[in-house]
Each structure stands twice: as C-alpha cells, then as structure tokens.
Scaffold this active site. Sequence first.
Site, PDB file in Angstrom:
ATOM      1  N   ASP A  42       0.869  -1.176   0.000  1.00  0.00           N
ATOM      2  CA  ASP A  42       0.000   0.000   0.000  1.00  0.00           C
ATOM      3  C   ASP A  42       0.904   1.224   0.000  1.00  0.00           C
ATOM      4  O   ASP A  42       2.111   1.122   0.259  1.00  0.00           O
ATOM      5  CB  ASP A  42      -0.898  -0.016   1.243  1.00  0.00           C
ATOM      6  CG  ASP A  42      -1.831   1.186   1.319  1.00  0.00           C
ATOM      7  OD1 ASP A  42      -2.457   1.507   0.290  1.00  0.00           O
ATOM      8  OD2 ASP A  42      -1.925   1.811   2.391  1.00  0.00           O
ATOM      9  N   SER A  43       0.329   2.378  -0.254  1.00  0.00           N
ATOM     10  CA  SER A  43       1.112   3.607  -0.196  1.00  0.00           C
ATOM     11  C   SER A  43       1.469   3.990   1.234  1.00  0.00           C
ATOM     12  O   SER A  43       2.354   4.824   1.442  1.00  0.00           O
ATOM     13  CB  SER A  43       0.344   4.750  -0.858  1.00  0.00           C
ATOM     14  OG  SER A  43      -0.874   4.980  -0.185  1.00  0.00           O
ATOM     15  N   TYR A  67      -0.469   8.089  -2.916  1.00  0.00           N
ATOM     16  CA  TYR A  67      -0.460   7.789  -4.342  1.00  0.00           C
ATOM     17  C   TYR A  67      -1.564   8.540  -5.081  1.00  0.00           C
ATOM     18  O   TYR A  67      -1.462   8.799  -6.277  1.00  0.00           O
ATOM     19  CB  TYR A  67      -0.658   6.290  -4.570  1.00  0.00           C
ATOM     20  CG  TYR A  67       0.568   5.428  -4.364  1.00  0.00           C
ATOM     21  CD1 TYR A  67       1.758   5.936  -3.849  1.00  0.00           C
ATOM     22  CD2 TYR A  67       0.535   4.077  -4.681  1.00  0.00           C
ATOM     23  CE1 TYR A  67       2.868   5.128  -3.652  1.00  0.00           C
ATOM     24  CE2 TYR A  67       1.636   3.256  -4.500  1.00  0.00           C
ATOM     25  CZ  TYR A  67       2.806   3.783  -3.985  1.00  0.00           C
ATOM     26  OH  TYR A  67       3.900   2.982  -3.804  1.00  0.00           O
ATOM     27  N   GLY A  68      -2.632   8.884  -4.369  1.00  0.00           N
ATOM     28  CA  GLY A  68      -3.797   9.468  -5.026  1.00  0.00           C
ATOM     29  C   GLY A  68      -3.542  10.806  -5.695  1.00  0.00           C
ATOM     30  O   GLY A  68      -4.293  11.213  -6.576  1.00  0.00           O
ATOM     31  N   CYS A 107      -3.984  -0.885  -2.070  1.00  0.00           N
ATOM     32  CA  CYS A 107      -4.159   0.548  -2.321  1.00  0.00           C
ATOM     33  C   CYS A 107      -5.170   0.726  -3.445  1.00  0.00           C
ATOM     34  O   CYS A 107      -5.016   0.121  -4.518  1.00  0.00           O
ATOM     35  CB  CYS A 107      -2.813   1.158  -2.705  1.00  0.00           C
ATOM     36  SG  CYS A 107      -2.884   2.861  -3.282  1.00  0.00           S
ATOM     37  N   ASN A 108      -6.186   1.521  -3.218  1.00  0.00           N
ATOM     38  CA  ASN A 108      -7.206   1.723  -4.241  1.00  0.00           C
ATOM     39  C   ASN A 108      -6.627   2.365  -5.492  1.00  0.00           C
ATOM     40  O   ASN A 108      -6.945   1.967  -6.613  1.00  0.00           O
ATOM     41  CB  ASN A 108      -8.338   2.585  -3.684  1.00  0.00           C
ATOM     42  CG  ASN A 108      -9.291   1.802  -2.818  1.00  0.00           C
ATOM     43  OD1 ASN A 108     -10.255   1.221  -3.297  1.00  0.00           O
ATOM     44  ND2 ASN A 108      -9.020   1.761  -1.518  1.00  0.00           N
ATOM     45  N   THR A 109      -5.767   3.372  -5.318  1.00  0.00           N
ATOM     46  CA  THR A 109      -5.194   4.045  -6.482  1.00  0.00           C
ATOM     47  C   THR A 109      -4.329   3.086  -7.286  1.00  0.00           C
ATOM     48  O   THR A 109      -4.438   3.004  -8.520  1.00  0.00           O
ATOM     49  CB  THR A 109      -4.359   5.259  -6.040  1.00  0.00           C
ATOM     50  OG1 THR A 109      -5.197   6.161  -5.300  1.00  0.00           O
ATOM     51  CG2 THR A 109      -3.783   5.984  -7.231  1.00  0.00           C
ATOM     52  N   GLU A 133      -6.441   8.496  10.539  1.00  0.00           N
ATOM     53  CA  GLU A 133      -5.028   8.480  10.927  1.00  0.00           C
ATOM     54  C   GLU A 133      -4.800   9.168  12.268  1.00  0.00           C
ATOM     55  O   GLU A 133      -3.854   8.823  12.990  1.00  0.00           O
ATOM     56  CB  GLU A 133      -4.176   9.123   9.836  1.00  0.00           C
ATOM     57  CG  GLU A 133      -4.149   8.307   8.553  1.00  0.00           C
ATOM     58  CD  GLU A 133      -2.914   8.541   7.709  1.00  0.00           C
ATOM     59  OE1 GLU A 133      -2.102   9.423   8.075  1.00  0.00           O
ATOM     60  OE2 GLU A 133      -2.763   7.836   6.693  1.00  0.00           O
ATOM     61  N   CYS A 173     -12.040   3.181   0.230  1.00  0.00           N
ATOM     62  CA  CYS A 173     -10.739   3.597   0.749  1.00  0.00           C
ATOM     63  C   CYS A 173     -10.421   2.726   1.948  1.00  0.00           C
ATOM     64  O   CYS A 173     -11.299   2.462   2.793  1.00  0.00           O
ATOM     65  CB  CYS A 173     -10.756   5.073   1.154  1.00  0.00           C
ATOM     66  SG  CYS A 173      -9.215   5.628   1.934  1.00  0.00           S
ATOM     67  N   THR A 174      -9.174   2.299   2.048  1.00  0.00           N
ATOM     68  CA  THR A 174      -8.796   1.377   3.128  1.00  0.00           C
ATOM     69  C   THR A 174      -8.782   2.049   4.495  1.00  0.00           C
ATOM     70  O   THR A 174      -8.715   1.362   5.516  1.00  0.00           O
ATOM     71  CB  THR A 174      -7.411   0.760   2.848  1.00  0.00           C
ATOM     72  OG1 THR A 174      -6.466   1.816   2.596  1.00  0.00           O
ATOM     73  CG2 THR A 174      -7.468  -0.152   1.636  1.00  0.00           C
ATOM     74  N   HIS A 175      -8.848   3.379   4.545  1.00  0.00           N
ATOM     75  CA  HIS A 175      -8.943   4.066   5.831  1.00  0.00           C
ATOM     76  C   HIS A 175     -10.360   4.005   6.416  1.00  0.00           C
ATOM     77  O   HIS A 175     -10.542   4.100   7.631  1.00  0.00           O
ATOM     78  CB  HIS A 175      -8.563   5.544   5.672  1.00  0.00           C
ATOM     79  CG  HIS A 175      -7.102   5.794   5.527  1.00  0.00           C
ATOM     80  ND1 HIS A 175      -6.384   5.396   4.432  1.00  0.00           N
ATOM     81  CD2 HIS A 175      -6.214   6.433   6.345  1.00  0.00           C
ATOM     82  CE1 HIS A 175      -5.119   5.772   4.568  1.00  0.00           C
ATOM     83  NE2 HIS A 175      -4.993   6.405   5.717  1.00  0.00           N
TER      84      HIS A 175
END
Length: 273
Positions: free
Chosen positions: A11-12, A43-44, A74-76, A154, A188-190
């Site tokens: 992931d980023s 990355y987005g 990572c989605n992006t 975060e 989004c993974t968040h």
Amino acid sequence: MDRKLPIGVFDSGVGGLTVLRALRERLPNERFLYLGDTARLPYGTKSGDSVLRYSLQAAEFLVHRGIKCLVVACNTASSVAVDALRQRFAPIPVIGVIEPGAAAGCASSRSGQIGVIATEGTVQGGAYQRAIAAIRPEFTVVAQPCSLFVSLAEEGWTDGPIVDAIVHRYLDPMFAAHPRLDTLLLGCTHFPLLLDALRAAVDPAVAIVDSAATTAEALTIDLQNRDLCATGRLEPAVSLMATDGPQRFARVGSRFLGEDVEAGQVELVDLVR
C-alpha cells in the site's frame, strides 16, 4: 508455487493494514509481508505513470523476498497497476481491492443504486464506477469524495460529535439526492475505522460493503482454487516494512491493524536502488 511462501501486501502507507487485518482474520494460517511506501504517499495525488512505476517497484521488492501471491491494498494502485502487475509477475496471482469490492456491492444492491465513498483521486479516476458497470451496466453509481475521513482515521478520531458532523456533512446530501441508494461501498482502506459512525449516519437498511473484507474473501477463493493455502502457520506470521518513518508507521498503523506495533518491528527498506 510453494504454499509455504508468504502473501505479499503493499500500500502507499498504513491504510492497507485494514486489508492485512481482514486477510489475517480470514486466513489465520498464512504468513504475510506488508510493505507501506510511506516515503511517497499519498499515491492518489500522483500521476498514473508515477503510480504504475511505484507499484512495479513495490511488487518487485516483495517478489524478490519470495511470495506466493500479491495483494494490492491501495485503491489508487489497484485502479492503475493491477493489469500490468499480472503481466509482469505471472504466474504469481495478483489481487486488487477494487474488483472484489465492486462485485460485493453489486451482489448486495437490490435497487440497483450504489453509493461509493472514497478519496477524491479514486472518485475522479472512476475505477469503481467502471468495475461496477462491467458487472451490472444498468446500475447507477453515485460517487462521493470524503477526503477528510483519511485524516480522521489516521488521527484516531473515529467517534464523537466532530466525527459525526463530518460524516453527516458528506453523506446527508448524497442520500437526500439519491434516496434509493441501498448499498454504500467503502472505497478507501482508511474508511473501515469509521464504520460505526458511518453505520449510525445512514438508514439501517443500507448495506455497507468493506472492500478489505471482500478482498480477503476473494483471495481465499483464489488460493483454494490454486491449491496454495498454507496447511499450518509458520512464524513469524507478519513482517512489516516501510520506506520512511517507522515510528509513525508503528504509531498510526496500530490503529489500523488493531494491535500494538512497535517501531522496532517495522523494517525500513529502500525501493529505489
């Protein structure tokens, strides 16, 4: 392919740890290598060419360490690089987060109207819209960027009046304009860290689809079909790596992984040699 090899996940940053958490819950006998490219996040905001280059470098690093499959958490990166990764590293299977999430969203929706919440980059890139259209072209997709959710997750702000106000600020206009939305896809993974606040903000009949859980299910099926499932856990179960800031990675990552992570557990690595 040796079934004793670990599963590589990249992931980023730390968001992909929600995917790792779901993978560990679904596949408790497996070992994992997790790489967060924290030196170059997010990355987005990068060009597609840059994201592709970063993704190839991250994948190459994990492949050289020895893995039996690769998860793009990572989605992006999933929207930009999965096809190229599959071509470059065949026969190693490559699983992204977008296709499983889109498939689960389509399976969940009864009205044919799906809401997607994600970062601005993911929404503008249209990856979920295209993935859903490929499965159910007649479906309506309403995509809403919710960029503040990343900062909330975060910082560990996952409940309370400020969080509730921000969630309602994003979701209320979306559902007011599209009252037949019956599925909300977390793109989004968040965002799984905000699941309780999201659930409280929408009608109980709305299904919330977490792409982390759906990715874990997709990987499980793929491993079973390829006869690559581990038959017993080999220690260590998880190795964590970051390209910058292991202290912050450990502090913030503990929230996403759901357990304490010490900075000494995070290996600092360089993808550009």
